[in-house]
Design an enzyme around this catalytic site. Sequence first.
Site, short mmCIF file in Angstrom:
data_model
loop_
_atom_site.label_atom_id
_atom_site.label_comp_id
_atom_site.label_asym_id
_atom_site.label_seq_id
_atom_site.Cartn_x
_atom_site.Cartn_y
_atom_site.Cartn_z
N ARG A 1 0.82 -1.23 0.00
CA ARG A 1 0.00 0.00 0.00
C ARG A 1 0.84 1.28 0.00
NH1 ARG A 1 -2.87 -3.00 3.88
NH2 ARG A 1 -4.56 -4.14 2.91
N LYS B 1 3.04 11.59 -10.58
CA LYS B 1 2.20 10.76 -11.44
C LYS B 1 2.97 9.49 -11.77
CE LYS B 1 -0.77 14.03 -13.88
NZ LYS B 1 -1.12 14.61 -15.19
N GLU C 1 8.97 18.61 -24.28
CA GLU C 1 8.33 19.10 -23.05
C GLU C 1 8.88 20.49 -22.73
OE1 GLU C 1 5.86 17.79 -21.31
OE2 GLU C 1 5.90 15.61 -21.50
N LYS D 1 6.88 23.48 -12.21
CA LYS D 1 6.03 22.29 -12.02
C LYS D 1 5.76 22.06 -10.53
CE LYS D 1 5.00 17.59 -13.28
NZ LYS D 1 5.17 16.45 -14.16
N GLU E 1 -4.70 17.17 -9.75
CA GLU E 1 -5.16 17.66 -11.05
C GLU E 1 -6.66 17.94 -11.09
OE1 GLU E 1 -3.00 16.07 -14.54
OE2 GLU E 1 -4.95 15.99 -15.50
N ARG F 1 -3.43 22.03 -12.32
CA ARG F 1 -2.41 21.11 -12.85
C ARG F 1 -2.69 20.71 -14.30
NH1 ARG F 1 0.67 15.98 -10.00
NH2 ARG F 1 1.90 15.47 -11.84
N ASN G 1 -0.78 19.78 -19.08
CA ASN G 1 -1.13 18.89 -20.20
C ASN G 1 -1.15 19.62 -21.53
OD1 ASN G 1 -1.40 16.66 -18.54
ND2 ASN G 1 -3.53 17.14 -18.05
N HIS H 1 -0.83 17.76 -24.81
CA HIS H 1 -0.96 16.32 -24.52
C HIS H 1 -2.22 15.69 -25.11
CE1 HIS H 1 2.36 17.07 -21.88
NE2 HIS H 1 2.37 15.83 -21.41
N HIS I 1 -0.93 12.53 -26.86
CA HIS I 1 -1.18 11.13 -26.50
C HIS I 1 -1.79 10.37 -27.67
CE1 HIS I 1 -1.20 11.56 -21.80
NE2 HIS I 1 0.00 11.60 -22.32
N HIS J 1 7.07 10.35 -26.56
CA HIS J 1 6.18 11.26 -25.83
C HIS J 1 6.52 12.75 -26.06
CE1 HIS J 1 3.49 12.51 -22.61
NE2 HIS J 1 4.45 13.29 -22.18
#
Length: 342
Positions: free
Chosen positions: A113, A135, A177, A213, A223, A227, A231, A234, A238, A250
């Site tokens: 966990r 993330k 990026e 960031k 998010e 946040r 993206n 993105h 994606h 990416h």
Amino acid sequence: MSKNNVVIKNGVRFEIAKYLNKVAPKCTKVVIITDNNVFLHYEADVVASLERAGITVKTFVMQAGEKNKNIDTYTAMINFVADAKMSREDVIIALGGGVVGDLAGFVAATYMRGIKVIQMPTTLLACIDSSIGGKTGFDLPQGKNLIGAFHQPSAVLIDLETLKTLPKEEFQNGLGEGIKYAFLIGNGMLELLKEGLDDGNLLDFVTRCVDYKLDIVNRDEKESGLRKLLNLGHTLGHAIEKESNYTIPHGLAVTKGTLCVANASVKCGKLQKQVYLDAIDVCKKYDLDYTISYDIKTLLKNIQMDKKMHSDGDISFVDIEGVGNCVVRTTSIKVLEEYLTK
Ligand code: NAD
Ligand code: GLY
């Protein structure tokens, strides 16, 4: 996460034990997760630092590449961690690019966990983006990063020296990026990229991306709003990655997505054309192919499984109003298609 837990320093890989001790004083075992390329360059340095401090170290080496960011690799990793009899006090070190970082972070998020993870990014993309913010996860055949969790690293140790061995195309990929950040941050970032990154300004560039960031993530970790800005590029990015069967990496996909939005923004009179031309100059300088060879309509049709999709069929995307002035919009796919293709 606190800025104090992010260290950007040449040679920090030789001092891992010092930072490990700060964030996990009871740790006696470490599993390093890396890939076969990074292993050859840097694993021994990290192991040596840890073993000198009396830490037991085991290393899991995955085959590099986005196509291996999948459930099979995750299963192999988590079995390895369990076989190493890691306790809740022990720590996983993610040594590599975003693929290693996302997978190792998710192993740390889910084993018992949740145990601690230290991110040690070794690609430009991972230094400025994926190692920060917590993330973690992996891809499903249906789409990118569909399995995942937010799990903040206990520390991020960035050794810019490791970028010396990065293949040119991976540096270019990270700049994808970087261009995203230039539009988000403003403040001369695009000009910095136009001048060219070198040993003299790389630290400044990476630090500014990381600080930006961190600030966003600290204000909206999960998010729910702010946040989403990260993206930028993105939504299409994606879809392009997936459509290319992950042959387009990416960062490059994000460049294509960002430039497409910037172009739409110019056509609507929101963004000065010169800024868009400057961004294209940056792409040309670094040999980044910003063109999109897929039909935008098809790309948008294929993003039904994207996490930016809402249950009512609308989608969030980040629009560029100006440099340093980006906003999150929610619209129907149809309206987005018209916006991006007019
Ligand atoms: P990557 O991890 O696949 O690394 C690229 C290649 O560079 C690999 O072949 C790797 O072996 C090699 N490499 C890494 N460091 C090296 C070094 N120092 N010297 C020589 N070779 C080296 O790719 P990436 O671009 O770092 O990461 C892309 C991934 O990051 C994608 O899966 C993307 O979804 C994810 N990502 C995650 C976040 C996040 O917030 N978690 C953000 C952006 C991207
Ligand atoms: N790369 C987007 C984010 O970390 O939120």
